[in-house]
Design a protein around this motif. Structure first.
Motif, PDB file in Angstrom:
ATOM      1  N   SER A  36      -8.838   0.373   0.259  1.00  0.00           N
ATOM      2  CA  SER A  36      -9.255   1.548  -0.500  1.00  0.00           C
ATOM      3  C   SER A  36      -8.113   2.557  -0.522  1.00  0.00           C
ATOM      4  O   SER A  36      -7.214   2.527   0.326  1.00  0.00           O
ATOM      5  N   SER A  37      -8.160   3.451  -1.486  1.00  0.00           N
ATOM      6  CA  SER A  37      -7.120   4.480  -1.573  1.00  0.00           C
ATOM      7  C   SER A  37      -7.148   5.392  -0.361  1.00  0.00           C
ATOM      8  O   SER A  37      -6.102   5.895   0.074  1.00  0.00           O
ATOM      9  N   ALA A  38      -8.344   5.611   0.197  1.00  0.00           N
ATOM     10  CA  ALA A  38      -8.451   6.444   1.397  1.00  0.00           C
ATOM     11  C   ALA A  38      -7.662   5.828   2.549  1.00  0.00           C
ATOM     12  O   ALA A  38      -6.923   6.513   3.264  1.00  0.00           O
ATOM     13  N   GLU A  39      -7.800   4.513   2.716  1.00  0.00           N
ATOM     14  CA  GLU A  39      -7.066   3.816   3.776  1.00  0.00           C
ATOM     15  C   GLU A  39      -5.566   3.840   3.496  1.00  0.00           C
ATOM     16  O   GLU A  39      -4.747   4.048   4.407  1.00  0.00           O
ATOM     17  N   SER A  40      -5.176   3.628   2.237  1.00  0.00           N
ATOM     18  CA  SER A  40      -3.761   3.620   1.882  1.00  0.00           C
ATOM     19  C   SER A  40      -3.118   4.981   2.123  1.00  0.00           C
ATOM     20  O   SER A  40      -1.993   5.076   2.620  1.00  0.00           O
ATOM     21  N   LEU A  41      -3.834   6.048   1.777  1.00  0.00           N
ATOM     22  CA  LEU A  41      -3.297   7.390   2.002  1.00  0.00           C
ATOM     23  C   LEU A  41      -3.132   7.682   3.487  1.00  0.00           C
ATOM     24  O   LEU A  41      -2.135   8.285   3.906  1.00  0.00           O
ATOM     25  N   ALA A  42      -4.116   7.256   4.285  1.00  0.00           N
ATOM     26  CA  ALA A  42      -4.016   7.463   5.736  1.00  0.00           C
ATOM     27  C   ALA A  42      -2.827   6.700   6.303  1.00  0.00           C
ATOM     28  O   ALA A  42      -2.093   7.211   7.163  1.00  0.00           O
ATOM     29  N   ALA A  43      -2.618   5.468   5.824  1.00  0.00           N
ATOM     30  CA  ALA A  43      -1.476   4.669   6.288  1.00  0.00           C
ATOM     31  C   ALA A  43      -0.160   5.311   5.858  1.00  0.00           C
ATOM     32  O   ALA A  43       0.820   5.307   6.614  1.00  0.00           O
ATOM     33  N   PHE A  44      -0.135   5.884   4.653  1.00  0.00           N
ATOM     34  CA  PHE A  44       1.075   6.542   4.167  1.00  0.00           C
ATOM     35  C   PHE A  44       1.402   7.764   5.026  1.00  0.00           C
ATOM     36  O   PHE A  44       2.568   7.982   5.399  1.00  0.00           O
ATOM     37  N   CYS A  45       0.384   8.557   5.346  1.00  0.00           N
ATOM     38  CA  CYS A  45       0.583   9.724   6.219  1.00  0.00           C
ATOM     39  C   CYS A  45       1.086   9.280   7.593  1.00  0.00           C
ATOM     40  O   CYS A  45       1.982   9.909   8.170  1.00  0.00           O
ATOM     41  N   ASP A  46       0.499   8.201   8.109  1.00  0.00           N
ATOM     42  CA  ASP A  46       0.917   7.683   9.418  1.00  0.00           C
ATOM     43  C   ASP A  46       2.391   7.287   9.386  1.00  0.00           C
ATOM     44  O   ASP A  46       3.139   7.527  10.341  1.00  0.00           O
ATOM     45  N   ASN A  47       2.810   6.695   8.291  1.00  0.00           N
ATOM     46  CA  ASN A  47       4.201   6.257   8.159  1.00  0.00           C
ATOM     47  C   ASN A  47       5.161   7.444   8.133  1.00  0.00           C
ATOM     48  O   ASN A  47       6.305   7.350   8.595  1.00  0.00           O
ATOM     49  N   ILE A  48       4.704   8.564   7.607  1.00  0.00           N
ATOM     50  CA  ILE A  48       5.534   9.767   7.558  1.00  0.00           C
ATOM     51  C   ILE A  48       5.571  10.461   8.913  1.00  0.00           C
ATOM     52  O   ILE A  48       6.619  10.934   9.360  1.00  0.00           O
ATOM     53  N   LEU A  49       4.422  10.512   9.582  1.00  0.00           N
ATOM     54  CA  LEU A  49       4.286  11.317  10.794  1.00  0.00           C
ATOM     55  C   LEU A  49       4.606  10.550  12.073  1.00  0.00           C
ATOM     56  O   LEU A  49       4.740  11.156  13.134  1.00  0.00           O
ATOM     57  N   ARG A  50       4.738   9.236  11.971  1.00  0.00           N
ATOM     58  CA  ARG A  50       4.947   8.409  13.172  1.00  0.00           C
ATOM     59  C   ARG A  50       6.428   8.241  13.453  1.00  0.00           C
ATOM     60  O   ARG A  50       7.243   8.116  12.548  1.00  0.00           O
ATOM     61  N   LYS A  51       6.760   8.213  14.726  1.00  0.00           N
ATOM     62  CA  LYS A  51       8.131   7.894  15.123  1.00  0.00           C
ATOM     63  C   LYS A  51       8.465   6.484  14.654  1.00  0.00           C
ATOM     64  O   LYS A  51       7.673   5.565  14.819  1.00  0.00           O
ATOM     65  N   GLY A  52       9.657   6.342  14.089  1.00  0.00           N
ATOM     66  CA  GLY A  52      10.076   5.008  13.659  1.00  0.00           C
ATOM     67  C   GLY A  52       9.474   4.569  12.349  1.00  0.00           C
ATOM     68  O   GLY A  52       9.601   3.403  11.963  1.00  0.00           O
ATOM     69  N   GLY A  53       8.775   5.489  11.634  1.00  0.00           N
ATOM     70  CA  GLY A  53       8.226   5.129  10.329  1.00  0.00           C
ATOM     71  C   GLY A  53       9.341   4.876   9.333  1.00  0.00           C
ATOM     72  O   GLY A  53      10.474   5.334   9.495  1.00  0.00           O
ATOM     73  N   SER A  54       9.005   4.139   8.272  1.00  0.00           N
ATOM     74  CA  SER A  54      10.040   3.753   7.305  1.00  0.00           C
ATOM     75  C   SER A  54      10.492   4.929   6.442  1.00  0.00           C
ATOM     76  O   SER A  54      11.542   4.879   5.827  1.00  0.00           O
TER      77      SER A  54
ATOM     78  N   GLU B 149       0.845  -1.202   0.000  1.00  0.00           N
ATOM     79  CA  GLU B 149       0.000   0.000   0.000  1.00  0.00           C
ATOM     80  C   GLU B 149       0.875   1.245   0.000  1.00  0.00           C
ATOM     81  O   GLU B 149       0.614   2.213  -0.718  1.00  0.00           O
ATOM     82  N   GLN B 150       1.920   1.215   0.839  1.00  0.00           N
ATOM     83  CA  GLN B 150       2.838   2.348   0.898  1.00  0.00           C
ATOM     84  C   GLN B 150       3.484   2.561  -0.467  1.00  0.00           C
ATOM     85  O   GLN B 150       3.633   3.694  -0.932  1.00  0.00           O
ATOM     86  N   ASP B 151       3.863   1.473  -1.099  1.00  0.00           N
ATOM     87  CA  ASP B 151       4.499   1.535  -2.402  1.00  0.00           C
ATOM     88  C   ASP B 151       3.540   2.127  -3.433  1.00  0.00           C
ATOM     89  O   ASP B 151       3.937   2.928  -4.282  1.00  0.00           O
ATOM     90  N   PHE B 152       2.272   1.736  -3.358  1.00  0.00           N
ATOM     91  CA  PHE B 152       1.272   2.260  -4.291  1.00  0.00           C
ATOM     92  C   PHE B 152       1.140   3.772  -4.146  1.00  0.00           C
ATOM     93  O   PHE B 152       1.165   4.513  -5.143  1.00  0.00           O
ATOM     94  N   VAL B 153       1.001   4.250  -2.908  1.00  0.00           N
ATOM     95  CA  VAL B 153       0.832   5.693  -2.692  1.00  0.00           C
ATOM     96  C   VAL B 153       2.083   6.438  -3.155  1.00  0.00           C
ATOM     97  O   VAL B 153       1.999   7.479  -3.824  1.00  0.00           O
ATOM     98  N   ARG B 154       3.237   5.898  -2.814  1.00  0.00           N
ATOM     99  CA  ARG B 154       4.489   6.549  -3.192  1.00  0.00           C
ATOM    100  C   ARG B 154       4.599   6.666  -4.717  1.00  0.00           C
ATOM    101  O   ARG B 154       4.942   7.719  -5.258  1.00  0.00           O
ATOM    102  N   LYS B 155       4.281   5.579  -5.412  1.00  0.00           N
ATOM    103  CA  LYS B 155       4.388   5.596  -6.872  1.00  0.00           C
ATOM    104  C   LYS B 155       3.274   6.422  -7.509  1.00  0.00           C
ATOM    105  O   LYS B 155       3.470   7.020  -8.574  1.00  0.00           O
TER     106      LYS B 155
END
Length: 727
Positions: free
Chosen positions: A372-390, A324-330
């Motif tokens: 859904s894309s909505a869920e993927s985008l939220a997960a992508f934002c979480d990965n950016i804003l969270r401590k220890g995200g990739s 999902e992260q890869d999809f949003v990034r691409k």
């Protein structure tokens, strides 16, 4: 007078000098004046006018026309230019001699002025005979120049100037006798060239040649064609090179528009834009291919992510998340790439922005690997804003990435679903102190608010305010606890008080807490009630965490566990062995939660408890005891709970909120309109709500029926499919 004309002919042939003497001029003028001013029958004005015309015609027929017919090609053009110069000299002198005739007789009889009569004679006797030949010679010369040969441009210009002069202020002669044939010849020339180039050249090479040709034709007009020819000439050139072959150019195999987009050929794409913008409907063809290409790229991206997720089903959850992260990034990279095309190649033209929007709306609203894309985008934002995200990004890169995420979000139809997923993840980051940077959290909310309005972010802004307030309250609580009451064992307690309306709903029930925890809870209640007497605290233990020291035989280990896990482990301070039913009874736990807790402590990575029988399934007959032999190389470990699927609950909450939103929209519309047809009401409702989500027409119909049953609306008895608002 005949002697004067003869003298004039000798002058034109370079025999008798270059001009008349003053005496000769005055003598001829006076003679003609006397012939025109006598009374009838001695007034010779008419005869003189006819003689003037006949003199010119005789000279042209006897001298000029034979000399023209002897010449061919460029020699004919040179002869024409010279003869026209001579003719203008003859007409100028004769017009001076016959000036009195021109002033009085010609104007009174409404005849052609003498100069115009002279021009007409040359046109009728020379051009009528040679116009086809002259045009063919010039066209042939221009074609040679187009093929790279040098021609006498000054000669061509002199000839074409004759066409304009003979028109006597009108461009009719130039247009009919030359321009029409020239434009047709241009079309024939470029038609043949285009056929050859289409076979031999790539799309980029063909467009380069086409643009070069257009530029050269423009220069050609500046050198020797009349300025009025430019739009017609360029139109013919563009028509043959681009308009008639637009589809072939755009879809040329291995080099067409899609290939240029795929390979990032910005210079060629800019040239394509310049060429196709000159023709009617040209940009719509390019923008349609642009849209189809983006959609193909997007669908290919979805397929790639889905295939990757399906190929590793054994690690489904972890892999799905990374995919999902890869999809949003691409998707962001895809959007940025094509947005750059629009800016740098397509001059920010509206049609291309529209194509980009429509293409992204097509594939961004499809599920990716079950998400859904909505869920993927939220997960992508979480990965950016969270401590220890990739995503390890600088502050500037985080800001830039968040801008791009918001751009992608504009294409998502279920924006409210993104809000709920993002709010859920934001809650966890804030409550468990996992947010990497509070400024980035505020920045994202600011961007969302700017694009979608305050209603979009109001709850999340309230969440951040709650956390800031909670930190201040915690400082006061720590001061309140100092000194610590002797009756209460020393426990570090941190409490976060939240406003119910801002935060997601969290599962809770009345678990039987250990005595140490109960005393801490009561202490905080006393503190809180001193400051907030009119508010009631509702404790959500499921969101709490504890740090406890477990004393194993090898060495003590600090365990980071949830409040429920801590309560369960503390039971083993009072008993060596406990059955499943003992644990459920003493803690007052539902079976589902009991199974999750016991599984995390006895069957997962860290086996803090020993289970009998020693399998990975929790059943009511199981027995548990503290595992004294447990060892780990870390002195501090976190014991996670099995993950739960929160997606279903989020979707249920969103659907419930949507029903309320649809109800509110219908009532708001009907309150202002009072009476509306069913179709109008549905259309306006969809228009109002589409900013946040795309409402289902069937659900709107059901909500209308529900509002009728609750007496907010009624059906009009006289008009079918019409509703009335009930105040």
């Amino acid at each position: 007078m005949d002697a004067g004309v003869a003298r004039l002919k000798r002058i034109l042939h370079g025999v008798d000098g270059v001009s008349f003497s003053s005496q000769e001029y005055i003598h001829l003028y006076t003679t003609i004046f006397n012939m025109c001013t006598q009374k009838p029958p001695h007034d010779y004005s008419k005869q003189l006018y006819e003689r003037y015309k006949k003199t010119l015609e005789d000279y042209i027929k006897s001298t000029v026309l034979p000399s023209m017919k002897e010449k061919h090609g460029e020699f004919l053009l040179r002869e024409l230019v010279q003869r026209w110069k001579n003719h203008k000299v003859m007409v100028r002198w004769l017009s001076r001699f016959f000036h009195y005739l021109d002033r009085y007789y010609v104007s009174r009889k409404l005849l052609l002025p003498l100069k115009e009569l002279g021009t007409t004679c040359f046109h009728d006797l020379i051009f009528s005979e040679l116009k086809t030949t002259l045009a063919a010679i010039i066209i042939d010369m221009v074609d040679h120049e187009r093929d790279g040969q040098r021609i006498d441009r000054a000669l061509v210009k002199d000839v074409l100037d004759i066409y304009v002069e003979i028109g006597r202020g009108s461009m009719t002669v130039y247009e009919q006798d030359f321009e029409e044939a020239f434009c047709k010849g241009t079309a024939d020339y470029y038609s043949k060239k285009a056929q050859t180039w289409m076979l031999e050249d790539s799309c980029a090479e063909y467009m380069f040649k086409a643009e070069e040709c257009l530029q050269k034709e423009k220069e050609r007009v500046a050198h020797y064609l009349h300025s009025t020819t430019e739009p017609k000439l360029l139109l013919e050139t563009l028509s043959e090179l681009i308009s008639k072959r637009a589809e072939q150019i755009l879809n040329k195999e291995n080099s067409g528009c899609r290939v240029l987009l795929l390979d990032g050929k910005t210079e060629d794409l800019s040239r394509m834009y310049r060429l196709f913008s000159k023709m009617d409907g040209g940009l719509s063809q390019v923008s349609q291919i642009f849209k189809e290409h983006i959609n193909e790229e997007g669908m290919s991206l979805i397929k790639h992510v889905t295939d990757a997720a399906n190929s590793r089903k054994t690690e489904r959850k972890e892999v799905a998340g990374s995919q999902e992260q890869d999809f949003v990034r691409k998707a962001i990279e895809l959007h940025q790439k094509h947005l750059t095309y629009i800016t740098n190649c397509f001059q920010n033209q509206t049609a291309f922005h529209k194509a980009l929007k429509e293409a992204f709306e097509l594939f961004c609203n499809k599920d990716v690997a079950g998400c859904s894309s909505a869920e993927s985008l939220a997960a992508f934002c979480d990965n950016i804003l969270r401590k220890g995200g990739s995503e390890k990004l600088s502050d500037e890169a985080v800001e830039e990435t968040l801008d791009k995420v918001v751009n992608i979000l504009t294409y998502i139809s279920d924006k409210d679903l993104f809000v709920e997923f993002h709010r859920k993840k934001l809650g966890k980051r804030l409550l468990f102190d996992r947010s990497a940077n509070n400024d980035h959290e505020l920045s994202l909310l600011s961007k969302l608010k700017q694009y979608f309005g305050g209603q979009f972010t109001s709850k999340m802004e309230g969440m951040l305010t709650d956390i800031a307030t909670a930190r201040e309250r915690q400082t006061k609580f720590e001061a309140y606890m100092d000194p610590w009451p002797e009756s209460c064992p020393r426990v570090d307690l941190s409490v976060t008080v939240l406003t119910t309306g801002f935060w997601p709903s969290y599962k809770t029930f009345n678990i039987n807490l250990p005595t140490e925890m109960i005393k801490c809870v009561e202490l905080y209640k006393n503190f809180y009630n001193e400051n907030q007497k009119h508010r009631k605290l509702n404790w959500i233990y499921s969101m709490g965490s504890c740090n406890i020291i477990a004393r194993f035989e090898a060495r003590p280990v600090e365990l980071i566990v949830t409040t429920y896990q801590a309560a369960l482990l503390l039971l083993f301070n009072e008993a060596d062995r406990l059955s499943y039913s003992d644990i459920v009874t003493q803690l007052n736990l539902p079976d589902d939660d009991a199974v999750r807790l016991l599984h995390s402590l006895s069957c997962a990575k860290y086996k803090i408890l020993d289970k009998e029988p020693s399998n990975r399934t929790i059943s009511p007959s199981d027995m548990f005891q503290f595992n004294d032999k447990f060892t780990d190389k870390m002195r501090r470990i976190k014991v996670p709970l099995p993950p739960t699927d929160e997606k279903k609950k989020v979707i249920e909450d969103v659907n419930k909120d949507r029903r309320f939103s649809i109800d509110a929209s219908i009532v708001r519309i009907m309150k202002s309109r009072k009476v509306m047809s069913h179709q109008q009401l549905v259309t306006e409702c969809v228009e109002q709500l589409s900013r946040m989500f795309k409402p289902d027409i069937k659900i709107i119909k059901r909500r209308i029926e529900d509002l009728i049953s609750r007496e907010y609306l009624e059906r009009d008895l006289e008009t079918a499919n019409t509703y009335r608002y009930l105040a």
